[in-house]
Write an enzyme that holds these catalytic residues in place. Structure first.
Site, PDB file in Angstrom:
ATOM      1  N   CYS A 178       0.827  -1.204   0.000  1.00 21.60           N
ATOM      2  CA  CYS A 178       0.000   0.000   0.000  1.00 21.60           C
ATOM      3  C   CYS A 178       0.864   1.260   0.000  1.00 21.60           C
ATOM      4  O   CYS A 178       0.444   2.292  -0.524  1.00 21.60           O
ATOM      5  CB  CYS A 178      -0.956  -0.001   1.185  1.00 21.60           C
ATOM      6  SG  CYS A 178      -0.140  -0.229   2.787  1.00 21.60           S
ATOM      7  N   HIS A 191      -1.316   0.805   7.500  1.00 25.30           N
ATOM      8  CA  HIS A 191      -1.854   0.885   6.140  1.00 25.30           C
ATOM      9  C   HIS A 191      -1.757   2.312   5.623  1.00 25.30           C
ATOM     10  O   HIS A 191      -1.930   3.271   6.365  1.00 25.30           O
ATOM     11  CB  HIS A 191      -3.321   0.435   6.151  1.00 25.30           C
ATOM     12  CG  HIS A 191      -3.927   0.339   4.785  1.00 25.30           C
ATOM     13  ND1 HIS A 191      -3.526  -0.585   3.853  1.00 25.30           N
ATOM     14  CD2 HIS A 191      -4.916   1.059   4.186  1.00 25.30           C
ATOM     15  CE1 HIS A 191      -4.237  -0.426   2.740  1.00 25.30           C
ATOM     16  NE2 HIS A 191      -5.072   0.560   2.930  1.00 25.30           N
TER      17      HIS A 191
END
Length: 810
Positions: free
Chosen positions: A219, A770
């Site tokens: 990510c 994330h």
């Protein structure tokens, strides 16, 4: 297992499950396969699982001999206080089973395990989550105030055996904390693409709104690439010219960065995913809230994802190849990856300038030029440090090498809501005190006295019914972060040529150039006690529009300013010469490194030669400046080489050095020429590196910002003529400032900017969690969360990590 079927080979006859007639070993195999967590679940858990340190309380943990034994059967486990049967934690010192704490969404336990720790005088901090115990380990938490986190207990098997639990015989029956974190975040923040009040966002797809599928902790890469591909310069170079880049690619395009960039650009900019969009999908411009539908089967869901997103597998493999971190499947720092990717693209654009349309001195046109802008030049800027001796008032100016990211400290003392934060902390402390007393009371979120609301008579143990309250975090103005960077800083131990010794000095930084695109990172992450990486919970409201002209460096020296002697001599030489031998003749002798400064750097673990180079590079300005230089040049091929000795006038070795430079193998020259360098550049690099081809290539790439001057200086030194070196470098300004440095040129322009991209990180530190990106396109913000793209209603201007600004009209 309920549902599913077993297709035995080779006839592929489907046997519905469960089936009691199957052999026992087959039933055991089916049970093991269905119970085993998928690779995707394991990868997702690894994203959120932080590195756990060993608890300081594990080695000498006290364990009471109260005769209690814990059953290995999960059906017998329950909370000793409330009778709860889920989310149970065993205190390794007392043997008491208590319910875990409540999660932020309201799920979880009732906090009985924590209350037991507090009511026993906070003497027994380690608890293990029942149901997560396996022969390989378990979830262990420390309630101790100096840890208060998930920890590792290297003596866990012994501690469990004290309570009758054989760790080697245990099986996992509950989800770990990492798995629960994945589920909560997936349900509430990521899969539903929510912001603020929790309303589902409008999905976007099509050109400019294609997602990137997460390849396992990728990510950070996806977020950075989405922001970069929003730049028109990259879109036109790699998406519009993709057919030409494919046609000119080498035999193995998987190893060709321009070709891989073109593939990614075609998908993200052009919306070409290679799959048909899902049935009933509306055009991007008409996207609206959709009715809730039952979950699609996994296969259909995968096809739907592939229609609106792509897997950048080849791109990730190429950009991570050979790098110890970016080639791994671990989570990484997005800002570090941005710098790494920028370096790779700069090298590729230099080697293939003609392929990407950058031939003919691209990027040297400066602000307002219509020449194609190299990626590195789009972000490159320079700064200047003004170092003034406190005692003598003499000033020295130190210019930086081109940088691509401005990192700003966050001054917590500048928070505008300090009173609210302190009041919140006080309320939290009162709640904790009540829990320790097991009192049935509540504290209102507004900080009022509240009532000791009896929950049922007097005496007995009550559960704290405290009101839910969102955390109050400090709010620091963005202007305060800029002011901290631009403010005068007092530094110690700076050599003053005027005084002939070290003294205190003040340092002030200013911009000498401002780039077309400015990347700013906020230093939210730091190393806490025990070298544990942590995140600073603070809100910094970054504005949509930004002006930095007031931070631009003025003419030097300023009127009435007294320069340090070496600075004054250099200024006189530039003013009196015309870039030829006269300037060189007037130049001072080579600066000698400060031995005390060198010894301080060596004491930090760096090589002596590199420390000497650092001291000379910063003109003995002090430990801090030299340290920054060392960290930025540790990978230079000549970092650990001795400083070149000053060449005396009329040195006799010039002819032999020149002859050696002319006798390099043609194969070596051809190899460097194949990377996009001229024969003169190749000879200069080989001369500087003693004929070593690999080091010569690194030397060329590490001197890209001023290659012409560096090569001329090396060749001139090899010929034994100092005047020739000065002529090659040029007089006031030098030819390299706007010459053919090409992809490394610094393009100055107005300092007015508009926010166009945000990379945000959720997690305790950059090694876990994330990343998502928010990009402003056509006047509206879009959220890029890996393969999911949606219209953003509330971009996190105050919680971002990286901010990308584009230049606007002044």
């Amino acid at each position: 297992p309920q549902g599913g079927a077993l297709p035995p080979l080779p006839r592929l006859v489907r046997v519905p499950l469960p089936c009691a007639e199957l052999p026992e070993f087959v039933l055991n195999a089916v049970k093991a396969v269905t119970a085993h967590e998928s690779a995707s679940v394991a990868d997702a858990s690894a994203v959120w699982e932080e590195e756990r340190r060993i608890s300081r309380y594990a080695e000498n943990l006290p364990q009471l001999d109260n005769g209690r034994r814990i059953s290995p059967n999960p059906k017998d486990w329950k909370c000793d206080e409330t009778g709860a049967t889920e989310n149970l934690w065993l205190n390794l010192s007392t043997g008491v089973i208590g319910s875990g704490r409540q999660n932020w969404d309201g799920s979880g336990g009732n906090g009985a395990a924590l209350r037991h720790y507090e009511t026993t005088g906070c003497k027994y901090p380690l608890v293990v989550k029942l149901g997560t115990i396996t022969p390989h380990g378990a979830d262990v938490y420390s309630y101790a105030s100096d840890e208060d986190d998930m920890v590792t207990d290297p003596y866990l098997a012994t501690h469990l055996a004290h309570w009758g639990i054989n760790m080697l015989a245990m099986e996992k029956t509950e989800r770990t904390m990492a798995e629960l974190q994945v589920e909560l975040n997936t349900s509430y923040e990521f899969s539903r693409l929510t912001e603020g009040g929790g309303a589902a966002l409008k999905p976007l797809h099509g050109p400019g709104f294609t997602g990137l599928i997460n390849l396992g902790n990728s990510c950070y890469m996806n977020s950075v690439v989405q922001v970069l591909m929003a730049m028109p310069e990259l879109a036109s170079r790699y998406a519009s010219c993709a057919p030409a880049l494919f046609a000119s690619a080498p035999a193995n395009p998987a190893q060709d960065l321009p070709a891989q960039l073109a593939k990614v650009a075609q998908a993200l900019v052009g919306g070409r995913t290679g799959h048909v969009p899902p049935t009933g999908a509306q055009p991007m411009e008409e996207d609206g809230a959709t009715d809730a539908k039952p979950p699609a089967p996994a296969a259909a869901e995968d096809l739907a994802t592939r229609a609106v997103a792509v897997r950048p597998q080849s791109f990730k493999s190429l950009v991570g190849r050979g790098h110890p971190e970016f080639s791994s499947a671990r989570q990484q720092d997005a800002a570090e990856f941005f710098g790494h990717l920028l370096e790779l693209v700069a090298r590729a654009e230099h080697a293939g300038a003609a392929r990407v349309g950058l031939e003919g001195g691209a990027g040297a046109g400066g602000a307002g030029s219509s020449a194609p802008l190299p990626v590195f030049s789009a972000f490159a800027f320079k700064t200047q440090d003004r170092i003034q001796c406190v005692e003598s008032g003499a000033v020295r100016y130190v210019s930086s090498e081109p940088a691509s990211c401005l990192a700003l400290d966050i001054p917590l003392e500048a928070a505008v809501n300090t009173a609210e934060v302190e009041a919140y902390k006080e309320r939290e402390a009162r709640r904790k005190a009540l829990r320790a007393e097991a009192a049935a009371a509540f504290i209102p979120a507004d900080g009022g006295a509240g009532g000791a609301a009896a929950a049922g008579g007097t005496g007995g143990t009550g559960v704290v019914e405290d009101t839910k309250e969102d955390p109050v975090i400090p709010k620091v103005p963005f202007a305060a972060c800029l002011e901290r960077w631009a403010a005068d800083e007092l530094i110690e131990g700076v050599h003053s040529a005027t005084l002939g010794r070290k003294a205190h000095a003040t340092k002030r930084s200013r911009f000498t150039s401002l780039p077309p695109y400015l990347v700013i990172t906020l230093k939210r992450y730091y190393t806490g006690e025990g070298w544990v990486p942590k995140k600073m919970e603070v809100a910094v409201d970054v504005p949509d529009h930004l002006s930095l002209e007031h931070l631009r460096a003025g003419p030097t020296p300023a009127p009435g300013e007294m320069l340090q002697p070496e600075e004054a001599q250099a200024a006189a030489g530039v003013a009196g010469g015309n870039g030829g031998g006269g300037a060189a003749a007037a130049a001072p002798a080579q600066l000698a490194p400060d031995e005390e400064l060198v010894s301080q750097l060596v004491g930090m673990g760096f090589g002596e030669n590199g420390c000497r180079r650092a001291a000379v590079a910063v003109q003995n300005a002090g430990v801090e400046a030299a340290m920054e230089w060392v960290l930025g040049h540790m990978e230079d091929p000549d970092f650990n080489d001795p400083l070149p000795a000053p060449a005396p006038a009329g040195a006799a070795q010039g002819a032999s050095a020149a002859a050696a430079a002319a006798s390099f193998p043609q194969e070596a020259l051809d190899m460097l020429a194949g990377m996009g360098f001229s024969e003169a550049h190749a000879k200069g690099a080989l001369t500087a590196c003693g004929g070593n081809l690999e080091r010569a290539a690194d030397w060329l790439f590490s001197h890209m910002d001023d290659l012409e001057s560096a090569v001329a200086g090396v060749l001139a030194a090899a010929q034994g003529g100092a005047a020739g070196g000065a002529a090659g470098a040029g007089g006031a300004g030098g030819a390299g400032a706007a010459g053919s440095s090409g992809v490394r040129a610094v393009v100055d322009g107005p300092g007015s900017y508009e926010l166009m991209g945000i990379v945000s990180h959720m997690g305790a530190n950059t090694a876990c969690g994330h990343y998502v990106a928010h990009v402003k396109k056509d006047g509206r913000w879009a959220l890029y969360n890996d393969e999911k793209v949606a219209e953003s209603e509330h971009p996190p201007r105050d919680l971002g990590y990286m901010y990308v600004f584009r230049r606007t009209a002044a």
